[in-house]
Design a protein around this motif. Structure first.
Motif, PDB file in Angstrom:
ATOM      1  N   SER A 117       2.589 -19.316 -13.094  1.00 56.57           N
ATOM      2  CA  SER A 117       2.380 -18.334 -12.031  1.00 56.57           C
ATOM      3  C   SER A 117       3.310 -17.141 -12.213  1.00 56.57           C
ATOM      4  O   SER A 117       4.441 -17.283 -12.638  1.00 56.57           O
ATOM      5  N   THR A 118       2.832 -15.951 -11.882  1.00 56.86           N
ATOM      6  CA  THR A 118       3.649 -14.746 -11.984  1.00 56.86           C
ATOM      7  C   THR A 118       4.484 -14.512 -10.738  1.00 56.86           C
ATOM      8  O   THR A 118       5.383 -13.692 -10.750  1.00 56.86           O
ATOM      9  N   ALA A 175       1.983 -22.886  -9.010  1.00 54.43           N
ATOM     10  CA  ALA A 175       0.893 -22.402  -9.854  1.00 54.43           C
ATOM     11  C   ALA A 175      -0.451 -22.772  -9.228  1.00 54.43           C
ATOM     12  O   ALA A 175      -0.597 -23.854  -8.667  1.00 54.43           O
ATOM     13  N   PRO A 176      -1.423 -21.877  -9.291  1.00 54.68           N
ATOM     14  CA  PRO A 176      -2.756 -22.214  -8.785  1.00 54.68           C
ATOM     15  C   PRO A 176      -3.356 -23.379  -9.578  1.00 54.68           C
ATOM     16  O   PRO A 176      -2.995 -23.611 -10.725  1.00 54.68           O
ATOM     17  N   SER A 201      -2.517 -14.055 -11.607  1.00 54.46           N
ATOM     18  CA  SER A 201      -1.978 -15.391 -11.384  1.00 54.46           C
ATOM     19  C   SER A 201      -1.327 -16.006 -12.616  1.00 54.46           C
ATOM     20  O   SER A 201      -0.571 -16.947 -12.505  1.00 54.46           O
ATOM     21  N   LEU A 202      -1.664 -15.511 -13.793  1.00 54.95           N
ATOM     22  CA  LEU A 202      -1.093 -16.029 -15.033  1.00 54.95           C
ATOM     23  C   LEU A 202      -0.454 -14.893 -15.824  1.00 54.95           C
ATOM     24  O   LEU A 202      -0.829 -13.732 -15.661  1.00 54.95           O
ATOM     25  N   LEU A 258      -6.985 -11.611 -14.421  1.00 54.77           N
ATOM     26  CA  LEU A 258      -6.251 -12.828 -14.107  1.00 54.77           C
ATOM     27  C   LEU A 258      -4.812 -12.780 -14.618  1.00 54.77           C
ATOM     28  O   LEU A 258      -3.947 -13.480 -14.104  1.00 54.77           O
ATOM     29  N   GLY A 303      -0.712 -23.371 -15.937  1.00 55.53           N
ATOM     30  CA  GLY A 303      -0.720 -22.397 -14.859  1.00 55.53           C
ATOM     31  C   GLY A 303       0.592 -21.706 -14.568  1.00 55.53           C
ATOM     32  O   GLY A 303       1.103 -21.804 -13.468  1.00 55.53           O
ATOM     33  N   ALA A 340      -8.437 -18.087  -8.069  1.00 58.72           N
ATOM     34  CA  ALA A 340      -7.039 -17.698  -7.886  1.00 58.72           C
ATOM     35  C   ALA A 340      -6.982 -16.179  -7.797  1.00 58.72           C
ATOM     36  O   ALA A 340      -7.883 -15.480  -8.265  1.00 58.72           O
ATOM     37  N   PRO A 341      -5.936 -15.619  -7.222  1.00 56.53           N
ATOM     38  CA  PRO A 341      -5.832 -14.161  -7.131  1.00 56.53           C
ATOM     39  C   PRO A 341      -5.583 -13.520  -8.497  1.00 56.53           C
ATOM     40  O   PRO A 341      -5.121 -14.169  -9.430  1.00 56.53           O
ATOM     41  N   ASP A 342      -5.900 -12.224  -8.594  1.00 56.84           N
ATOM     42  CA  ASP A 342      -5.585 -11.471  -9.808  1.00 56.84           C
ATOM     43  C   ASP A 342      -4.097 -11.602 -10.098  1.00 56.84           C
ATOM     44  O   ASP A 342      -3.281 -11.697  -9.189  1.00 56.84           O
ATOM     45  N   LEU A 388      -7.983 -21.099 -11.405  1.00 61.35           N
ATOM     46  CA  LEU A 388      -7.696 -20.164 -12.497  1.00 61.35           C
ATOM     47  C   LEU A 388      -8.941 -19.880 -13.329  1.00 61.35           C
ATOM     48  O   LEU A 388      -9.252 -18.728 -13.619  1.00 61.35           O
TER      49      LEU A 388
END
Length: 151
Positions: free
Chosen positions: A51-52, A58-59, A97-98, A135, A49, A93-95, A64
């Motif tokens: 996260s950006t 991380a979600p 996220s990765l 995602l 995960g 998870a939100p758009d 995810l």
């Protein structure tokens, strides 16, 4: 198992439907509900995960894969298919996220082009650019280390 980093709108009918089934299987694996596929390389990014959001945790893997599944279901809805969203078991998870690398997207686009050229050549016209699944956020870089397909 192929969990495409490409936007679901780029997937031909066979890839979209197979992607839905495979992502549902991935959801089971990530929830510990099956012993098969536990070490599949396609699941690394969902477990790790990345996260950006700088400094943000991380979600969870379930969030995810849920976001991934909803992205596929949104495209299925757009095409008039009936994917059963009630099978998605976690809050997504939100758009964005990765992350996914430019090299990974390019490899997947070429991989999809090879498959589509055999099973649905009329779909090739849709494959003029490599856009990511909602995602993912694209970052510069080579093919992802977990990838097993070759260019």
């Amino acid at each position: 198992m192929r969990l495409w980093s490409l936007h679901p709108s780029l997937l031909d009918r066979a890839a979209l439907i197979a992607g839905w089934r495979e992502a549902l299987l991935a959801q089971k694996v990530l929830r510990g509900q099956t012993t098969g596929y536990r070490h599949h390389p396609q699941l690394v990014r969902f477990r790790d995960g990345t996260s950006t959001a700088p400094g943000a945790p991380a979600p969870a893997p379930g969030a995810l894969i849920s976001a991934y599944l909803h992205g596929l279901a949104d495209e299925a809805d757009r095409r008039g298919y009936r994917f059963r969203r009630e099978l998605v078991l976690a809050r997504p998870a939100p758009d964005g996220s990765l992350t996914v690398t430019t090299g990974q997207l390019a490899l997947e686009l070429e991989h999809l082009r090879r498959k589509v050229s055999v099973r649905a050549p009329e779909w090739l016209a849709h494959l003029d650019r490599a856009a990511p699944h909602p995602l993912f956020v694209v970052v510069d870089g080579p093919i992802e280390p977990w990838e097993r397909a070759t260019a």
